[in-house]
Design a protein around this motif. Structure first.
Motif, PDB file in Angstrom:
ATOM      1  N   GLY A 241       5.889  43.514  25.041  1.00 19.55           N
ATOM      2  CA  GLY A 241       6.378  44.770  25.601  1.00 19.55           C
ATOM      3  C   GLY A 241       6.832  45.752  24.534  1.00 19.55           C
ATOM      4  N   VAL A 242       7.463  45.242  23.495  1.00 23.68           N
ATOM      5  CA  VAL A 242       7.908  46.099  22.385  1.00 23.68           C
ATOM      6  C   VAL A 242       6.708  46.801  21.751  1.00 23.68           C
ATOM      7  CG1 VAL A 242       8.907  46.087  20.069  1.00 23.68           C
ATOM      8  CG2 VAL A 242      10.020  44.798  21.894  1.00 23.68           C
ATOM      9  N   GLN A 264      -1.094  46.271  35.075  1.00 24.16           N
ATOM     10  CA  GLN A 264      -2.053  45.229  34.735  1.00 24.16           C
ATOM     11  C   GLN A 264      -1.382  44.116  33.928  1.00 24.16           C
ATOM     12  OE1 GLN A 264      -5.302  47.122  32.670  1.00 24.16           O
ATOM     13  NE2 GLN A 264      -6.031  48.197  34.502  1.00 24.16           N
ATOM     14  N   ALA A 265      -0.532  44.511  32.990  1.00 19.08           N
ATOM     15  CA  ALA A 265       0.186  43.518  32.190  1.00 19.08           C
ATOM     16  C   ALA A 265       1.143  42.711  33.056  1.00 19.08           C
ATOM     17  CB  ALA A 265       0.950  44.201  31.057  1.00 19.08           C
ATOM     18  N   LEU A 266       1.873  43.397  33.933  1.00 15.96           N
ATOM     19  CA  LEU A 266       2.834  42.714  34.792  1.00 15.96           C
ATOM     20  C   LEU A 266       2.130  41.767  35.756  1.00 15.96           C
ATOM     21  CD1 LEU A 266       5.298  45.643  35.570  1.00 15.96           C
ATOM     22  CD2 LEU A 266       5.630  43.760  33.958  1.00 15.96           C
ATOM     23  N   SER A 267       0.961  42.152  36.228  1.00 19.22           N
ATOM     24  CA  SER A 267       0.186  41.284  37.108  1.00 19.22           C
ATOM     25  C   SER A 267      -0.244  40.016  36.382  1.00 19.22           C
ATOM     26  CB  SER A 267      -1.038  42.035  37.635  1.00 19.22           C
ATOM     27  OG  SER A 267      -1.874  41.185  38.398  1.00 19.22           O
ATOM     28  N   TRP A 301      11.042  40.029  31.067  1.00 20.85           N
ATOM     29  CA  TRP A 301      11.187  40.102  29.621  1.00 20.85           C
ATOM     30  C   TRP A 301      10.145  41.019  28.991  1.00 20.85           C
ATOM     31  CZ3 TRP A 301      15.207  39.312  26.773  1.00 20.85           C
ATOM     32  CH2 TRP A 301      16.219  38.480  27.254  1.00 20.85           C
ATOM     33  N   PHE A 302       8.942  41.088  29.564  1.00 23.14           N
ATOM     34  CA  PHE A 302       7.983  42.095  29.090  1.00 23.14           C
ATOM     35  C   PHE A 302       8.581  43.486  29.294  1.00 23.14           C
ATOM     36  CE2 PHE A 302       4.765  45.291  29.907  1.00 23.14           C
ATOM     37  CZ  PHE A 302       3.936  45.161  28.803  1.00 23.14           C
ATOM     38  N   THR A 303       9.200  43.700  30.439  1.00 23.02           N
ATOM     39  CA  THR A 303       9.785  44.999  30.762  1.00 23.02           C
ATOM     40  C   THR A 303      10.943  45.339  29.835  1.00 23.02           C
ATOM     41  OG1 THR A 303       9.125  44.753  33.078  1.00 23.02           O
ATOM     42  CG2 THR A 303      10.827  46.376  32.596  1.00 23.02           C
ATOM     43  N   TYR A 306       9.298  46.538  26.752  1.00 22.31           N
ATOM     44  CA  TYR A 306       8.608  47.813  26.948  1.00 22.31           C
ATOM     45  C   TYR A 306       9.591  48.959  27.127  1.00 22.31           C
ATOM     46  CZ  TYR A 306       5.559  51.375  28.902  1.00 22.31           C
ATOM     47  OH  TYR A 306       4.888  52.551  29.135  1.00 22.31           O
ATOM     48  N   ASP A 307      10.640  48.751  27.886  1.00 20.55           N
ATOM     49  CA  ASP A 307      11.608  49.821  28.123  1.00 20.55           C
ATOM     50  C   ASP A 307      12.402  50.177  26.870  1.00 20.55           C
ATOM     51  OD1 ASP A 307      10.831  50.030  30.748  1.00 20.55           O
ATOM     52  OD2 ASP A 307      12.535  48.944  31.572  1.00 20.55           O
ATOM     53  N   SER A 308      12.711  49.183  26.051  1.00 23.45           N
ATOM     54  CA  SER A 308      13.561  49.424  24.884  1.00 23.45           C
ATOM     55  C   SER A 308      12.765  49.753  23.628  1.00 23.45           C
ATOM     56  CB  SER A 308      14.443  48.205  24.612  1.00 23.45           C
ATOM     57  OG  SER A 308      13.647  47.103  24.171  1.00 23.45           O
ATOM     58  N   GLY A 309      11.606  49.126  23.465  1.00 17.88           N
ATOM     59  CA  GLY A 309      10.841  49.289  22.234  1.00 17.88           C
ATOM     60  C   GLY A 309      11.529  48.706  21.026  1.00 17.88           C
TER      61      GLY A 309
END
Length: 321
Positions: A241-242, A264-267, A301-303, A306-309
């Motif tokens: 995600g980062v 797509q990634a979350l799926s 955890w992907f999120t 992704y949200d924080s980078g």
């Protein structure tokens, strides 16, 4: 997920050994990996069985393949079918015809192979910069494209184990047929960014190897909802995600990823959660057997990444997960 047409690709980061693919009749573990599991040594205690292999059920996951630990051996078991044999690092990689076909982002838009090259280039460009900003040196890892079976620094594996990272030779191994299986057998949405997520997850394990996280986890391969293997896998999801958050800054993509890409990634993350797979295969959920985390945890955890980078937000080893 749109590549910048003018981005210059570096196909030397991907080895294509599919032309030297295996012949029928190879033995070993039923339908799966022949790598030894358990014990100590190998890569300085880089971990025990950090990947759940459900090959006998025809299922796939992705994660880390353990090193051939001392006293266990590391070569192939059985004979008759010869695995693809990638070159050793350092040195020239057998890129097949990738060097001729995968030159720019425009090529990545037209070819799955070139899309893998572009994705690997972007992932490693991000981590090189992230390490540099923290006063560290990033050591690149090649991705090996293989068909059916492959010889690795961790032993011989076949496609039934899914995409994986070998900490001994520091390479990511990928049979592209996995992505069809991810959709057909796991119900994942599929799509280019689902593929990118899987590749980024594997490079998350490479980052863990470089940072010494695998050594700190050690050879503890016990499964369970809060086990070291689950925490290691969830951190790799976060690292994926980062990268996704920062990918456009690497210069390989035309614009930030869309919500469709992220979905797509979350799926894909949801499809390979331990609880989802257990429901499909045994009709019940057994947390004591978890090795990768639940669908909710993998998406969560992907999120976070992704949200924080920010890689610092990917601490899955402190507190609850």
């Amino acid at each position: 997920m749109q590549f910048d047409d003018d981005a210059q690709l570096d196909p030397s980061q991907v080895e294509d050994v599919r032309a030297s693919g295996p012949q029928p009749g190879w033995g070993g573990m039923p339908g799966g990996c022949t790598l030894p599991i358990g014990g100590r040594g190998g890569c300085g205690g880089c971990g025990g069985c950090l990947m759940l292999i459900l090959a006998a059920a025809g299922l796939f996951l992705f994660g880390v393949i353990p090193s051939p630990f001392s006293g266990q051996g590391g070569g192939p078991q059985g004979g008759g079918r010869q695995p693809s044999a990638p070159a050793t690092w350092p040195g020239a990689a057998p890129t097949g015809n990738l060097a001729a076909r995968c030159r720019t982002g425009a090529d990545a838009e037209q070819s799955e192979d070139c899309r893998v090259v572009g994705t690997v280039n972007s992932i490693q460009s991000y981590w090189r910069q992230a390490f540099q900003e923290r006063g560290r040196t990033y050591r690149p890892a090649r991705t090996v494209l293989f068909s059916n079976a492959v010889e690795t620094g961790c032993g011989t594996a076949d496609a039934a184990v899914g995409p994986f990272y070998c900490p001994v030779d520091r390479k990511v191994y990928l049979d592209l047929s996995f992505f069809n299986t991810l959709q057909r057998d796991f119900g994942a949405e599929g799509g280019p960014f689902a593929q990118a997520y899987v590749v980024a997850h594997e490079y998350g394990h490479h980052v863990q190897n470089l940072l010494g996280t695998m050594n700190r986890v050690g050879p503890d391969s016990r499964p369970g909802a809060g086990s070291p293997s689950v925490r290691l896998e969830l951190q790799a999801d976060c690292y994926a995600g980062v990268w996704a958050h920062n990918a456009v800054k690497t210069g390989f993509f035309r614009q930030p990823f869309s919500q469709t890409d992220i979905d797509q990634a979350l799926s894909a993350a949801s499809a390979v959660g331990d609880d989802s797979i257990q429901r499909r295969t045994q009709g019940r959920v057994t947390p004591d057997a978890f090795t990768h985390g639940t669908s909710r945890q993998r998406k969560s955890w992907f999120t976070v990444g992704y949200d924080s980078g920010d890689p610092k937000r990917c601490d899955t080893f402190s507190g609850g997960i």
